[in-house]
Design a protein around this motif. Structure first.
Motif, short mmCIF file in Angstrom:
data_model
loop_
_atom_site.label_atom_id
_atom_site.label_comp_id
_atom_site.label_asym_id
_atom_site.label_seq_id
_atom_site.Cartn_x
_atom_site.Cartn_y
_atom_site.Cartn_z
N LYS A 29 0.79 -1.25 -0.01
CA LYS A 29 0.03 -0.03 0.08
C LYS A 29 0.78 1.41 0.14
CE LYS A 29 -4.11 -1.98 2.04
NZ LYS A 29 -5.30 -1.34 1.52
N GLU A 30 2.39 1.09 -0.07
CA GLU A 30 3.16 2.05 0.04
C GLU A 30 3.14 3.04 1.08
OE1 GLU A 30 4.36 3.49 -4.09
OE2 GLU A 30 2.44 2.77 -4.61
N ILE A 31 2.82 2.47 2.43
CA ILE A 31 2.66 3.09 3.53
C ILE A 31 4.23 3.08 4.14
CG2 ILE A 31 1.91 3.17 5.98
CD1 ILE A 31 -0.64 1.89 4.89
N ALA A 32 4.92 1.89 3.69
CA ALA A 32 6.46 1.92 4.24
C ALA A 32 7.20 1.68 2.93
CB ALA A 32 6.50 0.27 5.05
N HIS A 33 8.37 1.81 3.18
CA HIS A 33 9.19 2.04 2.14
C HIS A 33 8.58 2.55 0.78
CE1 HIS A 33 12.38 -0.18 4.51
NE2 HIS A 33 11.36 -1.33 4.90
N ILE A 34 8.73 3.69 0.81
CA ILE A 34 8.09 4.40 -0.29
C ILE A 34 9.19 4.53 -1.20
CG2 ILE A 34 7.49 6.84 -1.27
CD1 ILE A 34 5.94 7.06 1.66
N GLY A 35 8.88 4.24 -2.53
CA GLY A 35 10.21 4.17 -3.72
C GLY A 35 10.51 2.73 -3.85
N SER A 36 10.18 1.74 -3.09
CA SER A 36 10.46 0.24 -3.39
C SER A 36 9.75 -0.20 -4.80
CB SER A 36 9.96 -0.41 -2.00
OG SER A 36 8.70 -0.66 -1.85
N LYS A 37 8.53 0.26 -4.88
CA LYS A 37 7.83 -0.28 -6.08
C LYS A 37 8.49 0.18 -7.25
CE LYS A 37 3.26 -0.01 -8.24
NZ LYS A 37 1.99 0.40 -8.15
N GLU A 38 9.00 1.53 -7.47
CA GLU A 38 9.66 1.90 -8.41
C GLU A 38 11.01 1.30 -8.73
OE1 GLU A 38 8.24 3.95 -6.10
OE2 GLU A 38 6.75 4.77 -7.30
N GLU A 39 11.71 1.02 -7.53
CA GLU A 39 13.00 0.32 -7.62
C GLU A 39 12.92 -0.93 -8.23
OE1 GLU A 39 17.00 -0.72 -7.51
OE2 GLU A 39 15.99 1.15 -7.61
N ALA A 40 11.83 -1.91 -7.65
CA ALA A 40 11.51 -3.20 -8.09
C ALA A 40 11.22 -3.19 -9.68
CB ALA A 40 10.36 -3.69 -7.57
N ALA A 41 10.50 -2.07 -10.19
CA ALA A 41 9.96 -1.85 -11.63
C ALA A 41 11.34 -1.56 -12.25
CB ALA A 41 9.21 -0.67 -11.82
N ARG A 42 12.31 -0.76 -11.89
CA ARG A 42 13.51 -0.46 -12.48
C ARG A 42 14.31 -1.58 -12.67
NH1 ARG A 42 18.55 0.12 -11.73
NH2 ARG A 42 18.62 -0.28 -9.62
N ARG A 43 14.39 -2.58 -11.75
CA ARG A 43 15.41 -3.73 -11.78
C ARG A 43 14.58 -4.92 -12.80
NH1 ARG A 43 16.72 -5.16 -5.38
NH2 ARG A 43 17.74 -3.17 -4.76
N THR A 44 13.33 -4.65 -13.14
CA THR A 44 12.80 -5.69 -13.98
C THR A 44 12.56 -5.06 -15.42
OG1 THR A 44 10.47 -5.33 -13.17
CG2 THR A 44 11.73 -7.00 -12.15
N GLY A 45 12.79 -3.63 -15.46
CA GLY A 45 12.53 -3.19 -16.55
C GLY A 45 10.95 -2.91 -17.03
N ARG A 46 10.19 -2.99 -15.92
CA ARG A 46 8.78 -2.82 -15.68
C ARG A 46 8.23 -1.39 -15.48
NH1 ARG A 46 4.82 -7.16 -12.95
NH2 ARG A 46 3.02 -5.70 -12.98
N THR A 47 7.32 -0.94 -15.88
CA THR A 47 6.72 0.20 -15.61
C THR A 47 6.00 0.21 -14.31
OG1 THR A 47 6.19 0.68 -18.08
CG2 THR A 47 5.19 2.44 -16.43
#
Length: 72
Positions: A53-71
Motif C-alpha cells: 500500500k506504499e505506507i512503508a518503504h516508499i520508492g520500493s515499487k519504483e526500484e523493483a520496476a527499474r530492476r525488472t524493466g517494468r513500468t
C-alpha cells in the motif's frame, strides 16, 4: 504419545529492509499472495500489506520496476 512442543525463541522480523521491500514487490508481481510472502520472511502479513500500500518503504515499487524493466 505426542511429542512435546518446543519453543524456538528465535526473534521474529517486525520490519522489512528496503531491499526486502523491493523483493516483496517482485514476489507479488510473480503471483505470490501476501500471506505467502509473509510466511517466507516469518513476518506479520500486515508488514507486507504496508509495503504494497506504499505506507512503508516508499520508492520500493519504483526500484523493483527499474530492476525488472517494468513500468511502475
Amino acid at each position: 504419545m505426542t511429542s512435546p512442543v518446543v519453543q524456538d525463541n528465535q526473534p521474529r522480523k517486525t520490519k522489512f529492509t528496503f531491499d526486502e521491500a523491493v523483493d516483496v514487490w517482485l514476489r507479488r508481481w510473480c503471483g505470490q499472495f501476501q500471506h505467502e510472502i509473509a510466511a517466507a520472511y516469518v513476518i506479520n502479513p500486515r508488514a507486507v500489506n504496508q509495503v504494497l500500500k506504499e505506507i512503508a518503504h516508499i520508492g520500493s515499487k519504483e526500484e523493483a520496476a527499474r530492476r525488472t524493466g517494468r513500468t511502475a
